[in-house]
Design a protein around this motif. Sequence first.
Motif, mmCIF file in Angstrom:
data_model
loop_
_atom_site.group_PDB
_atom_site.id
_atom_site.type_symbol
_atom_site.label_atom_id
_atom_site.label_comp_id
_atom_site.label_asym_id
_atom_site.label_seq_id
_atom_site.Cartn_x
_atom_site.Cartn_y
_atom_site.Cartn_z
ATOM 1 N N HIS A 122 0.863 -1.180 0.000
ATOM 2 C CA HIS A 122 0.000 0.000 0.000
ATOM 3 C C HIS A 122 0.896 1.226 0.000
ATOM 4 N N GLU A 123 0.411 2.321 -0.534
ATOM 5 C CA GLU A 123 1.236 3.528 -0.580
ATOM 6 C C GLU A 123 1.643 3.996 0.812
ATOM 7 N N ARG A 124 0.898 3.602 1.851
ATOM 8 C CA ARG A 124 1.274 3.942 3.219
ATOM 9 C C ARG A 124 2.344 2.999 3.777
ATOM 10 N N GLY A 125 2.560 1.848 3.078
ATOM 11 C CA GLY A 125 3.557 0.904 3.539
ATOM 12 C C GLY A 125 3.048 -0.527 3.483
ATOM 13 N N PHE A 126 3.947 -1.446 3.735
ATOM 14 C CA PHE A 126 3.674 -2.876 3.692
ATOM 15 C C PHE A 126 2.819 -3.325 4.886
ATOM 16 N N TYR A 138 0.122 -10.167 12.974
ATOM 17 C CA TYR A 138 -0.012 -9.114 11.978
ATOM 18 C C TYR A 138 1.214 -8.200 12.024
ATOM 19 N N TYR A 139 1.559 -7.643 10.868
ATOM 20 C CA TYR A 139 2.713 -6.754 10.777
ATOM 21 C C TYR A 139 2.371 -5.529 9.936
ATOM 22 N N VAL A 140 3.016 -4.412 10.259
ATOM 23 C CA VAL A 140 3.000 -3.233 9.391
ATOM 24 C C VAL A 140 4.416 -2.680 9.301
ATOM 25 N N GLN A 141 4.736 -2.117 8.152
ATOM 26 C CA GLN A 141 6.028 -1.462 7.946
ATOM 27 C C GLN A 141 6.072 -0.174 8.742
#
Length: 385
Positions: free
Chosen positions: A199-203, A216-219
């Motif tokens: 996503h443009e906001r990050g992985f 769950y993970y977020v960049q």
Amino acid sequence: MRTQVAIIGAGPAGLMLGRLLDLAGVDNLILERRSADYVLGRIRAGVLEQGAVDLMDRARVGQRLHAEGLVHEGTVLSFDGEDLRIDFTALVGRQVTVYGQTEVTRDLMAARPDRVIYEAEDVALHDIDGAASVSWVQEGVARRIDCDYIAGCDGFHGVSRASVPASAIRTFERVYPFGWLGVLVDRPPVSRELIYANHERGFALCSQRSLSRSRYYVQVGTTDTVEDWSDQRFWDELRHRLEPTTAEAVETGPSIEKSIAQLRSFVAEPLRFGRLFLAGDAAHIVPPTGAKGLNLAMSDVDMLAEALIGFYRDGSTAGLDGYSARALSRIWKAERFSWWMTNLLHAFPENGPFGRRMQRAEFDYLAGSRVARQSLAENYTGLPH
């Protein structure tokens, strides 16, 4: 004291090597600087390639894995809300199994109740080019063991690689400008298969440990801390990065573990220094995007065990002499795949609009090419050991 093989590190790599040597009648001792509880408490990857599953079976520790592991026949890539499923079974006839590294370690520990020394302090390697030995301090008492060979399975920050003269080793490294913030939660997974989202906001990644526990993970940025991220902020950001229907279906809850891992690619060459061999994270690090870290460690010790067993069975040094080149060939292929997945799926603001369009073109190529999807599936499910 004397043993044939001294193994440094009681993570899954060291324990698996010890188990394979045990089954072949090769005497070995494992030294671990942490406690058994600490080793079991580490939260790590949970996707096993088919080769790692087969190795667990050969080591006779696969019973619980087959009873509790979750077989995945594919995975989902998402780009700005558009999903693409990669069907492993249809493309390459193989699958992966979700089974946490903690559980792999637990199974290997149960098969190895003795000849493992935990809380071994001040471990030091001696005369790796000659009459090799290892010393340590146990409950305040200095101890030492002579050995034929030493297997360094003690991770990136361990003593094994640090014992090699700088002039004898070459390292290759890429540090990525972001990390992964991971949350473990006792809620059912949002999907029966993993979802990798660009996503443009990050992985973002929707993963799982069981049918009732999700990961769950977020960049995040390199300066972010766990304290910067409340549970509510995490869930809001995760939903932003997922396809709307998936985002709506995510079951949230209080995190039971939250941590940030910085991403890097790292390889040391060679992997043999006299009587010392490196394996697992002592030899290489991969970004977790391709689910290769634990699997690479398993393939390393599979090759190293075969070489050591061949030496003690036949007196041949061919396997030992060839271990480094053989293992590095597979390591670099896994590094390439993990690097490719990382570049495809993460936000790199420094690459600008052109970099974003290149990611889109790569995603569209995957969607339109069975050969491209087949290549992804072949690498994700694991190249042969």
